[in-house]
Design a protein around this motif. Structure first.
Motif, PDB file in Angstrom:
ATOM      1  N   ILE A 130       0.858  -1.187   0.000  1.00  0.00           N
ATOM      2  CA  ILE A 130       0.000   0.000   0.000  1.00  0.00           C
ATOM      3  C   ILE A 130       0.887   1.228   0.000  1.00  0.00           C
ATOM      4  O   ILE A 130       1.766   1.374   0.861  1.00  0.00           O
ATOM      5  CB  ILE A 130      -0.933   0.040   1.229  1.00  0.00           C
ATOM      6  CG1 ILE A 130      -1.807  -1.227   1.266  1.00  0.00           C
ATOM      7  CG2 ILE A 130      -1.800   1.289   1.221  1.00  0.00           C
ATOM      8  CD1 ILE A 130      -2.610  -1.372   2.549  1.00  0.00           C
ATOM      9  N   ALA A 140     -12.864   7.487   2.483  1.00  0.00           N
ATOM     10  CA  ALA A 140     -11.524   6.916   2.636  1.00  0.00           C
ATOM     11  C   ALA A 140     -11.574   5.637   3.465  1.00  0.00           C
ATOM     12  O   ALA A 140     -11.016   4.599   3.084  1.00  0.00           O
ATOM     13  CB  ALA A 140     -10.592   7.934   3.284  1.00  0.00           C
ATOM     14  N   ALA A 145      -2.939   4.507  -2.531  1.00  0.00           N
ATOM     15  CA  ALA A 145      -3.620   5.312  -1.517  1.00  0.00           C
ATOM     16  C   ALA A 145      -2.909   6.656  -1.384  1.00  0.00           C
ATOM     17  O   ALA A 145      -2.791   7.209  -0.290  1.00  0.00           O
ATOM     18  CB  ALA A 145      -3.638   4.571  -0.174  1.00  0.00           C
ATOM     19  N   GLY A 162      -9.588   5.666  -1.494  1.00  0.00           N
ATOM     20  CA  GLY A 162      -9.590   7.044  -1.038  1.00  0.00           C
ATOM     21  C   GLY A 162      -9.676   8.016  -2.193  1.00  0.00           C
ATOM     22  O   GLY A 162     -10.328   7.753  -3.208  1.00  0.00           O
ATOM     23  N   ALA A 187      -7.275   6.086   4.294  1.00  0.00           N
ATOM     24  CA  ALA A 187      -7.611   4.995   3.382  1.00  0.00           C
ATOM     25  C   ALA A 187      -6.559   3.905   3.442  1.00  0.00           C
ATOM     26  O   ALA A 187      -6.863   2.717   3.619  1.00  0.00           O
ATOM     27  CB  ALA A 187      -7.763   5.521   1.957  1.00  0.00           C
ATOM     28  N   GLY A 188      -5.288   4.295   3.299  1.00  0.00           N
ATOM     29  CA  GLY A 188      -4.212   3.316   3.292  1.00  0.00           C
ATOM     30  C   GLY A 188      -4.056   2.584   4.609  1.00  0.00           C
ATOM     31  O   GLY A 188      -3.902   1.358   4.645  1.00  0.00           O
ATOM     32  N   GLY A 210     -11.163   1.753   2.061  1.00  0.00           N
ATOM     33  CA  GLY A 210     -10.125   0.922   2.650  1.00  0.00           C
ATOM     34  C   GLY A 210     -10.671  -0.416   3.113  1.00  0.00           C
ATOM     35  O   GLY A 210     -10.046  -1.472   2.921  1.00  0.00           O
TER      36      GLY A 210
END
Length: 407
Positions: free
Chosen positions: A17, A316, A168, A299, A23-24, A320
């Motif tokens: 990622i 986000a 992300a 995201g 999000a990440g 995820g």
């Protein structure tokens, strides 16, 4: 294995990622809990400031609970925001209670430096290999498939292989752009007509429990309280105004944002308590959530929803969780090309089902918001119709169409 299945050997990780924002980090946490080997590569060293409205809608709290970070977020002493108030240029206003977003909920005001730091440390706690201060300089691509990334740290480059790579990186869409450049002879450039600015301010007159949204010529901005009784101002202006004011963010605040009557009052004595951050905005709306086999986007890298909806943070966290579910469903088979193709198709489908109608409605509202005088008319209209307000609020967060919602 099935006929025609290609097995790819020697992946270092199941998932890489790029980007340690909400999000990440949320994707990394969910994936690690499902047994995936995850590398999260972050360009900055946390904690770090981030251009953002720093409005955490009530629905995010359920995500924080599932991620196991709810107590950590509350330990940051966020401000509680019970309503969002929209102000037209001449001062007409309409209020949206936070409980409309989630039954009985309140929104939170917490700086991205604090929120992102807490999410990233949780990722480390659950076994994610987190590397900060590293840059993704290229993708590892073979036969149109993304098989990992090339990282650079302290001048040294390293290729790392993974079954799935997740972009992300936010609005820059850095990994997706790398893939597009590698597979297209044409460079698609868009004029950047809008610029966003953000700073923490002292001495504002914003209502302590409100997020206030101001509409003015060529843009809009949001002001709300965050931790430590500081206010966060994030606003969007036309690039022509930025040039006319020599890119001076404080001047833009005084002379453009404060064209709005309410903003002129709340920001009259305001002073920056942090450095201004700025970024040019290329576009809002949708991009591909699965740009290539082996490459997925979450995201803002997948869709950049309009800030005035207050649902950017929610999307986000939602995306995820969605991508983690799509990958986890095939975790034991990710060494096969067929499984990676299936993950891309599954994620693309569930992403569109979840977000398409929401993004379509927000696109319509955005176009109307930049029509002179429309914000004033709309605020008066929605102020007179509580039922319509609730339906629009729900539609900016639901996968259902506006016409099918109940008030």
């Amino acid at each position: 294995m099935g006929e025609g299945t290609i097995v790819i050997k020697n992946f270092d990780y199941d998932v890489i990622i790029a980007g340690g924002g909400p999000a990440g980090s949320s994707a990394a946490i969910h994936l690690a809990r499902n047994g995936a080997r995850v590398l999260l590569a972050e360009q900055k060293k946390f904690p770090r400031p981030k251009l953002c409205g720093e409005f955490i809608s009530p629905e995010c709290c359920a995500h924080f609970e599932r991620l196991g970070v709810a107590a950590r977020m509350l330990a940051g002493n966020p401000a509680e925001l019970s309503e969002t108030v929209f102000y037209s240029k001449n001062g007409a206003n309409v209020s949206v209670p936070s409980k409309w977003f989630s039954a009985g909920g309140v929104a939170l005001g917490l700086s991205r430096a604090e929120m992102d730091e807490r999410l990233l440390r949780k990722a480390i706690d659950v076994g994610v290999d987190v590397q900060e201060d590293v840059s993704v300089v290229d993708l590892v691509i073979q036969d149109g498939r993304v098989n990992g990334v090339k990282l650079k740290h302290n001048g040294t480059e390293q290729s790392i292989a993974a079954s799935i790579t997740i972009d992300a990186t936010g609005r820059t869409r850095a990994l997706t752009r790398m893939f597009e450049r590698a597979h297209s002879s044409k460079t698609r450039l868009q004029k950047r007509r809008l610029v966003a600015f953000k700073a923490h301010l002292s001495n504002t007159r914003v209502a302590p429990s409100a997020c206030e949204i101001y509409f003015y010529r060529g843009g809009y901005g949001g002001l709300s309280t965050i931790e430590n009784r500081t206010s966060n101002l994030c606003f969007i202006v036309n690039a022509r105004d930025v040039r006319a004011h020599n890119s001076d963010a404080t001047r833009l605040m005084r002379e453009v944002v404060c064209e709005n009557r309410r903003a002129a009052d709340t920001l009259h004595h305001a002073e920056p308590a942090s450095d201004w951050l700025a970024v040019s905005l290329e576009s809002f709306g949708r991009h591909s959530p699965a740009p290539a086999v082996g490459l997925l986007a979450i995201g803002d890298a997948a869709s950049f929803i309009d800030p005035f909806t207050g649902s950017g943070m929610l999307m986000a966290l939602e995306s995820g969780e969605l991508v983690a579910g799509a990958v986890a469903a095939h975790l034991g088979r990710l060494a096969t090309d067929h499984a990676r193709q299936t993950v891309s198709e599954d994620y693309r489908k569930i992403y569109r089902m979840k977000f398409n109608s929401r993004l379509r409605l927000c696109s319509m509202i955005r176009r109307a918001a930049f029509v002179p005088g429309f914000a004033n008319v709309s605020i008066r209209f929605f102020g007179a119709s509580r039922a319509m307000r609730r339906r629009v609020v729900a539609a900016t967060r639901s996968s259902k169409q506006l016409g099918g919602l109940r008030s």
